[in-house]
Design an enzyme around this catalytic site. Structure first.
Site, short mmCIF file in Angstrom:
data_model
loop_
_atom_site.label_atom_id
_atom_site.label_comp_id
_atom_site.label_asym_id
_atom_site.label_seq_id
_atom_site.Cartn_x
_atom_site.Cartn_y
_atom_site.Cartn_z
N HIS A 266 11.05 27.41 -5.52
CA HIS A 266 10.22 28.59 -5.77
C HIS A 266 10.27 28.98 -7.25
O HIS A 266 9.23 29.13 -7.91
CB HIS A 266 10.71 29.73 -4.89
CG HIS A 266 9.95 31.01 -5.03
ND1 HIS A 266 8.95 31.38 -4.16
CD2 HIS A 266 10.04 32.01 -5.95
CE1 HIS A 266 8.45 32.56 -4.55
NE2 HIS A 266 9.11 32.96 -5.63
N GLU A 267 11.49 29.14 -7.76
CA GLU A 267 11.62 29.58 -9.15
C GLU A 267 11.14 28.50 -10.11
O GLU A 267 10.57 28.80 -11.17
CB GLU A 267 13.07 29.98 -9.46
CG GLU A 267 13.61 31.14 -8.60
CD GLU A 267 12.74 32.39 -8.61
OE1 GLU A 267 12.04 32.63 -9.61
OE2 GLU A 267 12.75 33.12 -7.59
N HIS A 270 7.47 28.92 -10.57
CA HIS A 270 7.19 29.93 -11.61
C HIS A 270 7.39 29.33 -13.00
O HIS A 270 6.58 29.54 -13.91
CB HIS A 270 8.17 31.10 -11.47
CG HIS A 270 7.84 32.06 -10.35
ND1 HIS A 270 6.64 32.70 -10.28
CD2 HIS A 270 8.57 32.51 -9.30
CE1 HIS A 270 6.63 33.51 -9.22
NE2 HIS A 270 7.81 33.41 -8.61
N GLU A 296 2.92 33.94 -8.23
CA GLU A 296 3.43 33.60 -6.89
C GLU A 296 2.65 32.45 -6.28
O GLU A 296 3.18 31.69 -5.48
CB GLU A 296 3.37 34.83 -5.98
CG GLU A 296 4.37 35.90 -6.33
CD GLU A 296 5.82 35.40 -6.31
OE1 GLU A 296 6.19 34.63 -5.41
OE2 GLU A 296 6.57 35.80 -7.22
#
Lengths: 498, 498
Positions: A266-267, A270, A296
């Site tokens: 997820h990170e 980003h 997101e």
């Protein structure tokens, strides 16, 4: 046409502001990664000072004069040109910043640091009362912030607009209503089935191997460690100190294989967005993701659409089994795949499945509106939280640690605009992935053989490189042909889980 | 008498400067500990911007006006009072800062960051040519810096004065001559003996255990980890972001037990000094060690007078043996003690023994003077270095890696004033330790039973708590009854090694 001297001066001023913002970001990063407890008080003061100086520089009337002087140059440019975008976005930021007094910004920085510090101890201690006065002041600051932007339709609108430019509470309520309408029958259909057995994920997985495997995965996806690094924090996040120093953090649960792995992906999603922004934008307000929702869309795309897909694990599962032969050697791919996609009514947003995740977000969004409207008192928030979990998700947290204290957002920032981006991002992620698939139908096959460059480069071309030069809606329309649209996302969820 | 409003305003301005300096210190710390390679370019710009803003704020004429307005208040105070010290030291700093143009400071910050970055790669690659142009510019900047302080006796004086207030090249030359005169016969006496066998230190000592043992030792000495932490860097150092966040770094050589251990104690000595400064000085220019020499007196006191003493190891050696039973289980204390105090003609300053250490320093000091005087060109420095090592220490480095590239100082700061503090510190450390012994003759026995509080609290009382409120000479005279005096140090060395 030559670059006017005013633009050169404007860029120098913007770079100075950027340098100070990056310094403040490093102070924040250090506060959550390595700072010893004794450092907290001074760090709050330091962030307050930086915040005040940054704000003073943002609202320097010289910027206003330069922007005025540049208006005819701006009008002479194609709206898509980098200079036009820079002037447009700088003007938007300047007009916003002019409304917020410097003293307020300093107060907010200092309060936020103190509040974060208290929360980081209150959460493990399950002590909502410790954060209550801080959260009350945060709500007060959030309302005061909104009041600097009179003429809003809903008091949350200015706060939402800061995170997701162009969005308003009313629009989001409508989008969320359409989404909920499509989700509820899906959740019901799934949860009448016998629950998926995900015990394969709940074995002991030593931290060092989990860490190494996560690094292997995100390196393959395209996160560039020569321009970033990963550290441990209580709450995972992405931050950057330049386009070439974009860092991520994670946390590891040795009894839950999914926790660190998916938060790492997820990170990294980003971070790949930020790492992919055009280098020419470095040091300007364009060198950033364009909105919370668009950000997101990338974290969720890599985490879910890619990272929880079958082709992805056809490639990575044998590697994961080799890392954890005792734990997973006898677990078939299909069992593992079903486990990481288990849908259940649960308590923790960041660990929720794709389907119920949005219910976690929507209830937070509604609670934010209620707090800001004054129809819910901070003191009553834990009970309201439990009540909404009971009604929306059919479960209620046994304590505040896994209830209202679980997310950093309200304790390290303002109330309002903090959560809607997650669900807007989910919706956009499918629109963008579908568009990439139309251009490159073999992306799933590539993923199945460990190749992520086609998808990543498509995202870089259509999303990343633009930074803030294009707004979220522009990016969506150019890349997919449509504005925000819930239906492709619902179709994706029904296809995968229905 | 009430605090005048001008003092309140002055303190607010000083705190703002301090906040920015601490932010810059964190950017530097991060650059050497965790920053990925991609971050270097932006970090240089960020440090340049912070440096420029700090300098602008330091030379704000408002500070001059406040200092003028406070003169009669200052004269009404006892010179020892905190307010008098604050005004005195602030005036000294202000008058110094006024001489250095802001643009120069920014250039210096940016150059220093770039130079450090190049050096950090050039040293392992043994590539002096890579740093040559940077070092030439550093020398040029150093000379230009000195020129801002006309009227000096020697061009190095303004640079020396920055590090060791009140010291001049001529004084130091005299002190070093007296020291050398006492040292040379001692070194000759020792080096005609058969060399000490220190092979017990050259076994394989895994990093994790070395690290843990070092942490155990400095915790016992009194380094407060709740107000600090230790990380790894190429070159060990101490830095701080407030009096309650004082960090140290070290490096570990798995085939040299002494390297990390004594550097850890050394840096902890620096850090205990800073951690021991009166909390009331936080955020002011008084919240810092008073000079380079006084700082080294503390790092060297804990590293050598304590950390290489027999009583210290009577307490710690059984613990070290328990940590490394295979390596040290059969090595007697006396063998180990002789090994860690082995005197030899060697190449690396930071790993030199107590006796020859000063020869490393004195030659660097002389080279700095020659570079600044223009009698030595930067291009000829590696050869001059080899020549001096040959003549002073009887050994010559086989390459620049262990020669002129070994110390960070010239590559991360100015030339001039960088090294004399180490030897001034050695001299002072014995003066201070002797004075503590006069007050508490049982300190060696206490050290032998693992108690360091009496010595540490004596140092806190007589040295640490004063910060910059007292100059080095004041501290020495008050604590020991004398100014700088080489003889006690020579007596200590002859007693221990003669």
């Amino acid at each position: 046409m030559h670059t006017p001297p005013q633009l050169t001066e404007l860029k120098a001023r913007l770079r100075e502001i950027d340098d100070l913002e990056m310094a403040a970001a490093l102070l924040n990063w250090d506060q959550t990664t390595y700072m010893p407890p004794g450092g907290a008080a001074a760090r709050g003061r330091q962030l307050a000072t930086l915040g005040r100086i940054i704000h003073e520089k943002r609202i320097d009337p010289a910027i206003g004069r330069l922007l005025d002087a540049l208006r005819s140059y701006e009008e002479s440019l194609p709206p898509d040109s980098p200079d036009a975008a820079l002037i447009r976005v700088t003007r938007r930021d300047y007009e916003r910043a002019m409304r917020v007094p410097a003293a307020f910004t300093a107060e907010l920085y200092e309060h936020t640091a103190a509040s974060y510090d208290v929360w980081s101890r209150a959460r493990p201690a399950n002590d909502f009362m410790a954060v209550l006065p801080y959260l009350e002041r945060t709500l007060d600051l959030s309302r005061r912030f909104a009041e600097f932007f009179p003429g809003y339709e809903h008091i949350a609108d200015p706060l939402i607009d800061m995170a997701d430019y162009g969005m308003r509470a009313a629009t989001i309520k409508q989008v969320f209503a359409e989404l909920r309408q499509g989700l509820i029958p899906l959740v019901e259909q799934i949860t009448v089935q016998p629950p998926v057995d995900d015990s394969c994920l709940r074995q002991f997985f030593p931290e060092a191997q989990q860490w190494a495997f996560g690094v292997e995965v995100i390196t393959a996806l395209g996160y560039d460690f020569s321009r970033g690094r990963q550290d441990k924090t209580l709450h995972p996040f992405m931050t950057k100190f330049s386009l070439n120093d974009v860092r991520i953090t994670t946390r590891v649960d040795e009894y839950d294989l999914g926790s660190a792995l998916f938060s790492t992906i997820h990170e990294a999603g980003h971070a790949m967005y930020e790492q992919g922004i055009a280098q020419a934008f470095e040091g300007t307000p364009l060198a950033s993701g364009t909105s919370a929702g668009m950000h997101e869309s990338q974290s969720r795309l890599w985490e879910n659409i890619v990272g929880r897909s079958l082709p992805f694990w056809e490639y990575f599962y044998p590697r994961l089994q080799a890392t954890f032969p005792d734990q997973l050697g006898n677990v078939p791919l299909e069992t593992f795949y079903r486990a990481i996609n288990k849908v259940q009514r649960s308590l923790i947003r960041t660990e929720a499945d794709e389907v119920t995740y949005n219910l976690h977000v929507i209830l937070r969004f509604d609670l934010e509106l209620a707090l800001l409207e004054g129809t819910l008192a901070v003191r009553d928030l834990p009970e309201a939280w439990r009540e909404r979990y009971r009604s929306d998700l059919g479960v209620a947290p046994p304590d505040d640690r896994d209830g209202v204290l679980q997310d950093v957002h309200w304790y390290g920032g303002l109330i309002g605009g903090a959560f809607q981006g997650y669900t807007l991002g989910n919706i956009m992620s499918v629109q963008l992935f579908d568009a990439a698939l139309r251009d490159h139908p073999d992306i799933p096959q590539q993923i199945g053989s460990g190749r992520f460059d086609t998808l990543r480069e498509w995202m870089r071309e259509h999303v990343y490189r633009h930074g803030r030069a294009l707004d979220a809606d522009d990016i969506l329309r150019r890349a997919t042909g449509r504005s925000l649209d819930v239906q492709p996302y619902l179709a994706y969820l029904w296809r995968k889980y229905g």
